[in-house]
Motif scaffolding. Structure first.
Motif, short mmCIF file in Angstrom:
data_model
loop_
_atom_site.label_atom_id
_atom_site.label_comp_id
_atom_site.label_asym_id
_atom_site.label_seq_id
_atom_site.Cartn_x
_atom_site.Cartn_y
_atom_site.Cartn_z
N GLY A 8 -7.34 -49.19 -6.10
CA GLY A 8 -7.79 -48.60 -7.36
C GLY A 8 -9.26 -48.88 -7.63
O GLY A 8 -10.01 -47.98 -8.04
N SER A 34 -4.09 -48.15 -0.01
CA SER A 34 -2.96 -47.52 -0.72
C SER A 34 -1.78 -47.33 0.21
O SER A 34 -0.63 -47.61 -0.15
N ASN A 85 -2.72 -43.78 -6.36
CA ASN A 85 -4.05 -44.04 -5.78
C ASN A 85 -4.36 -43.09 -4.63
O ASN A 85 -5.51 -42.68 -4.44
#
Length: 648
Positions: free
Chosen positions: A210, A225, A247
């Protein structure tokens, strides 16, 4: 490349099917063994079932956590009550019931404080930090996280320290301090990797992804991710895959891979909708609205933006109210609906200012500085203690040498020492007597608190249930029978509304009874919650709540005085909402030398204090003020608003 993609998709599907089957088998086996267990064993099994359901179904998870709590009440062991309250708190915040979550965590904190269980206190602080973070109150959440971190360091609890670092990193990401967020994430990842804790490694990888997205490092973010999603699937935490999928969608969106981004946004929305996670749905719908905006599909962008605001308002997530308002403002501008665009632009400015103001950022920086300072001071004290210990050993050796030389003198004064020893013994007996008296006093206070808790539970379980039954019965009468008599319908509605208000007041009374004393912080939270409800119920009214920074959060009131203060403020706000036609209602807490000054001001139509007969509401407020040793001052002029003030 296509062949590899097909193989990967097939592998993920196999993992999903296998994880669901494994989870169901795990739950079934736990349900089978519970019948022949002792009460304590049954409690542990119910918690285990709740924990397994947390991966796939939050409603079922809460159901079994509630059963565990009821069983802990019967068993009567505080450590079990704490564990059950913590599980209920976690299921509540994950379902978006933040007020409910705060109550569960505070109950756990109260029990942990009473029995001096530092681990329970740290866990409760951590839970409260998570909820206040979800509510966008970042100065409060980070304060709780650093308190949590400090306690876990004292306990040498690596797992707890890792969780605190992870949560601090998440809040710094919200504050756009992305590099700082990554630094704290790496501290957390170092701990969890050493502990081989795959679940938390998955969470940290997702958090880092993120921050990398925010820094524009989208390809690197995709790598973290996908690693996070892989770990969640491997551990049978299918529900948690929604977070790395989100994400992945953001990375693809930013890389202009819009089709791939839309697929992942919709998949994440599907998973979060299944578990009714309004907080996450607010974020995802806003992200999808922005994607549609970039594709110039302004109609769908406006629809998704409004859905995002609806979900954000459900849980009071100010950060998403701000971002969604910004999206809608620019979308309606493209649709040439300038009045709508202007409306959402004003909302964006209002919400954004409340999230990241200069004062809040300063406050958060001070919290971290305070933590670092305390940490250094502890290190200095530890070094001083080591030096003092070495000096003590040296002095002991010197004393032994000198002692051999003065042995003859010691023998001469032996009688004198015996006299002093007897004197010391008498003092010790006196202290023991005083200690016994103190213990009896504490025991009496504990019994009194238990009686208060018993009464509050009876009020909640018996009277609360009966009032709820009355409301349900009235609703069934209204909808079960075709009542055409308007007066009867109006009367039944009035009874139902009065009963609901009685339930709200009963909850406030139970809240006060559950406490031997009410802190300034408790009072602030209670009034803030009431104002938040007022905002939802009364559109068009602007609420302000100002608390003097010099007022100490350690300020305490008796439960009766704290309740009376809350009731006066509550009644004043209610009067302003119902009768004043006000546009702004402001509550102020000031420090006035050694006194606390409280006033409630509205800009409504006001009234002539000399001609208007005071109703029950104002008279009750005066009586409550008198009970806390104060007097209520009412100032009002027609068309100039009203001010209600009292000093404690």
């Amino acid at each position: 490349m296509k062949k590899e993609l097909v193989v990967f998709i097939f592998f993920c599907l196999c993992l999903l099917v296998n994880s669901q089957t494994t989870t169901n088998k795990e739950i079934d086996s736990l349900k089978i063994i519970i019948a022949n267990q002792t009460k304590k064993q049954q409690f542990s099994t119910l918690i285990a079932i709740s924990n397994v359901y947390a991966r796939i179904n939050l409603d079922s998870s809460k159901h079994y956590a509630q059963k565990a709590f009821l069983l802990s009440e019967k068993i009567g062991i505080d450590s079990l009550k704490i564990k059950a309250q913590m599980f209920l708190g976690h299921t509540s915040w994950e379902r978006g019931n933040y007020d409910e979550a705060i109550q569960h965590f505070k109950k756990s904190l109260a029990i942990g404080t009473r029995i001096k269980n530092k681990e329970a206190i740290a866990d409760a602080y951590n839970g409260l930090g998570i909820v206040y973070s979800k509510l966008g109150k970042l100065n409060t959440s980070i304060d709780y996280y650093f308190k949590t971190l400090s306690m876990y360091e004292k306990l040498k609890d690596s797992l707890g320290m890792g969780a605190a670092y992870l949560n601090i990193a998440w809040d710094y990401r919200k504050l756009t301090e992305y590099q700082k967020s990554i630094d704290y994430n790496n501290k957390s990842l170092q701990i969890y990797s050493k502990l081989k804790d795959s679940l938390h490694v998955a969470m940290v990888n997702n958090n880092i992804a993120g921050s990398l997205n925010e820094l524009g490092k989208y390809k690197e973010a995709l790598r973290f991710s996908k690693k996070s999603r892989f770990y969640f699937l491997k551990l049978n935490y299918e529900r948690y895959t929604a977070y790395p999928i989100t994400n992945i969608a953001i990375s693809n969106d930013s890389l202009h891979n819009y089709d791939e981004a839309k697929i992942n946004y919709l998949k994440a929305i599907e998973l979060h909708t299944l578990n009714k996670e309004s907080y996450e749905l607010a974020f995802l719908n806003n992200a999808l609205a922005n994607l549609n905006y970039n594709l110039k599909d302004y109609k769908n962008a406006s629809q998704k933006g409004k859905e995002a605001i609806r979900y954000a308002e459900e849980v009071g997530a100010i950060e998403f109210m701000a971002s969604s308002s910004k999206t809608l403002a620019k979308t309606f501008e493209k649709l040439n609906q300038l009045s709508e665009s202007n409306k959402y632009l004003k909302l964006y400015i209002k919400y954004n200012d409340s999230i990241i103001s200069t004062e809040k950022l300063k406050s958060i920086a001070e919290i971290e500085t305070k933590y670092q300072t305390e940490k250094k001071e502890k290190e200095i004290l530890s070094q001083r203690a080591n030096i003092a210990e070495k000096e003590l050993r040296l002095n002991q050796k010197n004393t032994q040498i000198i002692g051999l030389g003065i042995l003859a003198i010691v023998l001469a004064v032996l009688g004198y020492l015996l006299f002093n020893q007897q004197k010391l013994k008498n003092k010790q007996l006196q202290k023991e007597s005083e200690l016994k008296e103190a213990l009896i006093k504490i025991e009496n206070q504990n019994k009194l608190q238990e009686q208060r808790l018993t009464i509050s539970r009876d009020l909640h379980d018996n009277i609360g249930a009966q009032l709820t039954f009355i409301i349900s019965s009235i609703d069934n009468l209204q909808y079960g029978f075709n009542i055409t008599n308007d007066k009867l319908t109006s009367k039944l509605s009035g009874i139902s509304e009065f009963t609901r208000e009685t339930i709200y007041e009963l909850r406030d009374t139970i809240w006060a009874m559950n406490k031997s004393e009410i802190s300034m912080e408790d009072l602030q939270v209670r009034i803030s919650n009431f104002i938040d409800k007022g905002k939802v119920a009364s559109t068009g009214i602007n609420f302000n709540f100002n608390v003097d920074e010099t007022l100490s959060e350690a300020l305490k009131f008796t439960s009766v005085n704290g309740m009376n203060i809350y009731r006066i403020v509550q009644e004043a706000i209610n009067n302003a909402i119902k009768y004043a036609e006000a546009k702004t209602i402001t509550v102020n807490f000031y420090k006035l030398e050694n006194d606390l000054k409280i006033n409630i001001i509205d800009d409504g139509k006001g009234f002539d204090i000399n001609t208007v007969a005071l109703g029950n509401g104002l008279n009750n407020m005066k009586k409550r003020a008198h009970e806390i040793g104060s007097s209520l001052k009412i100032e009002s002029k027609v068309n100039e608003g009203t001010c209600i003030e009292f000093i404690i």
